[in-house]
Design a protein around this motif. Structure first.
Motif, PDB file in Angstrom:
ATOM      1  N   LYS A 155       0.822  -1.213   0.000  1.00 57.12           N
ATOM      2  CA  LYS A 155       0.000   0.000   0.000  1.00 57.12           C
ATOM      3  C   LYS A 155       0.854   1.261   0.000  1.00 57.12           C
ATOM      4  O   LYS A 155       0.445   2.307  -0.510  1.00 57.12           O
ATOM      5  N   LYS A 156       2.053   1.176   0.580  1.00 67.38           N
ATOM      6  CA  LYS A 156       2.950   2.331   0.664  1.00 67.38           C
ATOM      7  C   LYS A 156       3.840   2.468  -0.566  1.00 67.38           C
ATOM      8  O   LYS A 156       4.641   3.403  -0.656  1.00 67.38           O
ATOM      9  N   ALA A 157       3.727   1.527  -1.498  1.00 66.99           N
ATOM     10  CA  ALA A 157       4.583   1.570  -2.693  1.00 66.99           C
ATOM     11  C   ALA A 157       4.331   2.852  -3.478  1.00 66.99           C
ATOM     12  O   ALA A 157       3.186   3.313  -3.613  1.00 66.99           O
ATOM     13  N   LYS A 158       5.386   3.407  -4.024  1.00 71.07           N
ATOM     14  CA  LYS A 158       5.285   4.635  -4.799  1.00 71.07           C
ATOM     15  C   LYS A 158       4.668   4.343  -6.165  1.00 71.07           C
ATOM     16  O   LYS A 158       5.017   3.362  -6.827  1.00 71.07           O
ATOM     17  N   THR A 159       3.723   5.183  -6.585  1.00 69.93           N
ATOM     18  CA  THR A 159       3.164   5.077  -7.943  1.00 69.93           C
ATOM     19  C   THR A 159       3.185   6.480  -8.565  1.00 69.93           C
ATOM     20  O   THR A 159       4.137   7.216  -8.390  1.00 69.93           O
ATOM     21  N   ASP A 160       2.163   6.833  -9.311  1.00 70.57           N
ATOM     22  CA  ASP A 160       2.082   8.183  -9.874  1.00 70.57           C
ATOM     23  C   ASP A 160       0.623   8.638  -9.862  1.00 70.57           C
ATOM     24  O   ASP A 160      -0.255   7.931  -9.352  1.00 70.57           O
ATOM     25  N   THR A 189      -6.326   0.030  -6.639  1.00 71.36           N
ATOM     26  CA  THR A 189      -6.773  -1.290  -7.092  1.00 71.36           C
ATOM     27  C   THR A 189      -5.582  -2.161  -7.480  1.00 71.36           C
ATOM     28  O   THR A 189      -5.540  -3.359  -7.180  1.00 71.36           O
ATOM     29  N   LEU A 190      -4.612  -1.555  -8.161  1.00 70.94           N
ATOM     30  CA  LEU A 190      -3.402  -2.293  -8.541  1.00 70.94           C
ATOM     31  C   LEU A 190      -2.670  -2.811  -7.309  1.00 70.94           C
ATOM     32  O   LEU A 190      -2.228  -3.964  -7.276  1.00 70.94           O
ATOM     33  N   LYS A 191      -2.544  -1.981  -6.301  1.00 66.49           N
ATOM     34  CA  LYS A 191      -1.839  -2.395  -5.081  1.00 66.49           C
ATOM     35  C   LYS A 191      -2.563  -3.539  -4.379  1.00 66.49           C
ATOM     36  O   LYS A 191      -1.936  -4.488  -3.910  1.00 66.49           O
ATOM     37  N   MET A 192      -3.881  -3.446  -4.301  1.00 68.38           N
ATOM     38  CA  MET A 192      -4.653  -4.514  -3.647  1.00 68.38           C
ATOM     39  C   MET A 192      -4.500  -5.821  -4.417  1.00 68.38           C
ATOM     40  O   MET A 192      -4.310  -6.891  -3.819  1.00 68.38           O
ATOM     41  N   TYR A 193      -4.567  -5.753  -5.740  1.00 70.57           N
ATOM     42  CA  TYR A 193      -4.420  -6.964  -6.551  1.00 70.57           C
ATOM     43  C   TYR A 193      -3.020  -7.549  -6.380  1.00 70.57           C
ATOM     44  O   TYR A 193      -2.864  -8.776  -6.213  1.00 70.57           O
ATOM     45  N   THR A 194      -1.993  -6.700  -6.412  1.00 68.82           N
ATOM     46  CA  THR A 194      -0.619  -7.177  -6.287  1.00 68.82           C
ATOM     47  C   THR A 194      -0.394  -7.844  -4.936  1.00 68.82           C
ATOM     48  O   THR A 194       0.201  -8.924  -4.857  1.00 68.82           O
ATOM     49  N   ALA A 195      -0.881  -7.217  -3.872  1.00 72.99           N
ATOM     50  CA  ALA A 195      -0.729  -7.806  -2.538  1.00 72.99           C
ATOM     51  C   ALA A 195      -1.447  -9.147  -2.447  1.00 72.99           C
ATOM     52  O   ALA A 195      -0.936 -10.105  -1.854  1.00 72.99           O
ATOM     53  N   LEU A 242       5.043  -2.832  -9.914  1.00 72.02           N
ATOM     54  CA  LEU A 242       3.943  -3.551  -9.270  1.00 72.02           C
ATOM     55  C   LEU A 242       3.291  -4.525 -10.246  1.00 72.02           C
ATOM     56  O   LEU A 242       2.936  -5.660  -9.869  1.00 72.02           O
ATOM     57  N   LEU A 243       3.135  -4.125 -11.482  1.00 73.68           N
ATOM     58  CA  LEU A 243       2.567  -5.021 -12.488  1.00 73.68           C
ATOM     59  C   LEU A 243       3.471  -6.229 -12.720  1.00 73.68           C
ATOM     60  O   LEU A 243       2.981  -7.348 -12.926  1.00 73.68           O
ATOM     61  N   THR A 244       4.785  -6.012 -12.691  1.00 73.48           N
ATOM     62  CA  THR A 244       5.730  -7.118 -12.873  1.00 73.48           C
ATOM     63  C   THR A 244       5.627  -8.107 -11.729  1.00 73.48           C
ATOM     64  O   THR A 244       5.614  -9.324 -11.938  1.00 73.48           O
ATOM     65  N   ILE A 245       5.555  -7.608 -10.497  1.00 71.06           N
ATOM     66  CA  ILE A 245       5.409  -8.493  -9.335  1.00 71.06           C
ATOM     67  C   ILE A 245       4.110  -9.294  -9.453  1.00 71.06           C
ATOM     68  O   ILE A 245       4.097 -10.520  -9.250  1.00 71.06           O
ATOM     69  N   ALA A 246       3.031  -8.617  -9.797  1.00 72.35           N
ATOM     70  CA  ALA A 246       1.742  -9.304  -9.935  1.00 72.35           C
ATOM     71  C   ALA A 246       1.793 -10.354 -11.042  1.00 72.35           C
ATOM     72  O   ALA A 246       1.220 -11.454 -10.907  1.00 72.35           O
ATOM     73  N   ALA A 247       2.478 -10.032 -12.136  1.00 70.70           N
ATOM     74  CA  ALA A 247       2.587 -10.982 -13.248  1.00 70.70           C
ATOM     75  C   ALA A 247       3.391 -12.214 -12.845  1.00 70.70           C
ATOM     76  O   ALA A 247       3.022 -13.347 -13.194  1.00 70.70           O
ATOM     77  N   GLU A 248       4.489 -12.012 -12.109  1.00 75.21           N
ATOM     78  CA  GLU A 248       5.311 -13.138 -11.675  1.00 75.21           C
ATOM     79  C   GLU A 248       4.536 -14.073 -10.751  1.00 75.21           C
ATOM     80  O   GLU A 248       4.774 -15.276 -10.733  1.00 75.21           O
ATOM     81  N   CYS A 249       3.626 -13.516  -9.976  1.00 69.81           N
ATOM     82  CA  CYS A 249       2.860 -14.329  -9.028  1.00 69.81           C
ATOM     83  C   CYS A 249       1.667 -15.025  -9.670  1.00 69.81           C
ATOM     84  O   CYS A 249       1.294 -16.130  -9.266  1.00 69.81           O
TER      85      CYS A 249
END
Length: 357
Positions: free
Chosen positions: A248-253, A297-303, A271-278
């Motif tokens: 949740k604290k990850a930097k985005t834009d 939404t991206l952060k919640m999905y990635t986590a 974050l998209l790369t981490i989510a893709a690897e998982c």
């Protein structure tokens, strides 16, 4: 000219790596992988996705695997080493939790294998000071440590790595592109030893780099490699809630539309790369699905997918933490095997050099 030489060197290494991957898939017999880490504490997801998961894959494909816990390397660029035994225990825990099998892989420490380190002396006779000073990885380590003067151990770091690889006749070393100079230095040392001391006999086979297509996972700041010292990591040992808080604290834009643009939007792309690897999905597919729902939404999905991917590893890790005696028994057995291998190699080296009296 230098750029052309670099490209040619990389292309050659890539061709050898492709041939190795084909051999692993067809018949891994005769291959021996040497890899490892400096014990500076528990591992994070950058380590896992960048190298550890791939090592487990190669092990499971039938390649004989040796993992060095490079405790002597901790003092190459550090004035304070901290709780080294605790760091070794954390590293062992992560190795086994991730799938390294001590029945198929040998895990050992630098400091427990004297004959390995004794190989440094004849190997140092085969390299020059300018060769060592030119090594780009050594320069990078010096810069990362924030030091202006290079210590003797850091200067000879590539030779120590050559001893790590050659003592057990490792012929396959999984590395990223930035580590190729070390592998080339090891290949040079092997060839020069064979020529100078072994009468042309190929006692040490020059090892090859096994290049991985694993992506670089940046830290949660989206700017630097994941590093505990920067506080931008997700550790493998974290709980699901701790992971969620970190993500949740990850930097985005500020752009709500999620797109995969590693150059223009590195924080979102990470974050998209981490989510893709998982998840096993393409990062572009995930970005398109999230669309204009924004970074939250991206952060919640990635986590969510990261926690699910790491759940079995974390469950195994919790079990291993309850039995540190087992962890150090694994290391003791590995050290015994490494010592037997190193003693035999050093004995043969002394014979080839005419130093058995």
């Amino acid at each position: 000219m230098a750029g052309a030489q670099t490209r040619t060197s990389y292309d050659t290494a890539a061709e050898r790596s492709d041939a190795l991957w084909r051999k692993i898939g067809e018949d891994p017999s005769g291959l021996r992988m040497l890899t490892g880490d400096r014990p500076t504490g528990a591992l994070h997801i950058g380590h896992y996705f960048g190298s550890l998961r791939n090592r487990v894959r190669v092990q499971d494909m039938g390649v004989e695997t040796w993992l060095i816990v490079a405790d002597y390397q901790v003092i190459t660029d550090r004035d304070v080493i901290g709780d080294i035994k605790g760091s070794v225990r954390e590293l062992l825990t992560d190795y086994l939790a991730a799938g390294i099998d001590p029945e198929r892989s040998t895990i050992f420490t630098h400091s427990a294998v004297p004959a390995l380190n004794q190989l440094m002396l004849p190997f140092l006779s085969l390299v020059t000071q300018p060769e060592l000073e030119r090594n780009p990885t050594v320069k990078a380590e010096l810069a990362a440590a924030g030091k202006s003067a290079m210590g003797g151990l850091l200067l000879t770091y590539p030779v120590h790595q050559a001893a790590d690889i050659l003592f057990c006749h490792g012929n396959l070393v999984p590395v990223g592109r930035d580590q190729l100079p070390h592998i080339e230095q090891t290949r040079v040392i092997a060839r020069r030893f064979n020529e100078r001391y072994a009468g042309g006999e190929q006692y040490f086979a020059p090892p090859s780099a096994l290049l991985s297509e694993a992506p670089t996972i940046l830290g949660l700041d989206g700017e630097h490699k994941m590093s505990k010292s920067r506080g931008n990591t997700v550790m493998l040992r974290m709980t699901a809630d701790e992971t969620l808080k970190k993500i949740k604290k990850a930097k985005t834009d500020s752009d709500r539309l999620i797109t995969f643009d590693p150059e223009g939007r590195p924080e979102v792309a990470n974050l998209l790369t981490i989510a893709a690897e998982c998840s096993g999905r393409a990062p572009q597919e995930i970005a398109e699905e999230i669309g204009d729902k924004g970074a939250g939404t991206l952060k919640m999905y990635t986590a969510e997918v990261l926690n699910e991917h790491l759940r079995p590893l974390r469950e195994r890790r919790a079990e291993l933490e309850q039995d540190p005696g087992y962890l150090f028994e694994v290391l003791r057995r590995g050290n015994e095997r490494a010592n037997a291998e190193a003693d035999a190699t050093l004995q043969r080296v002394r014979e080839l050099m005419g130093m058995v009296y």
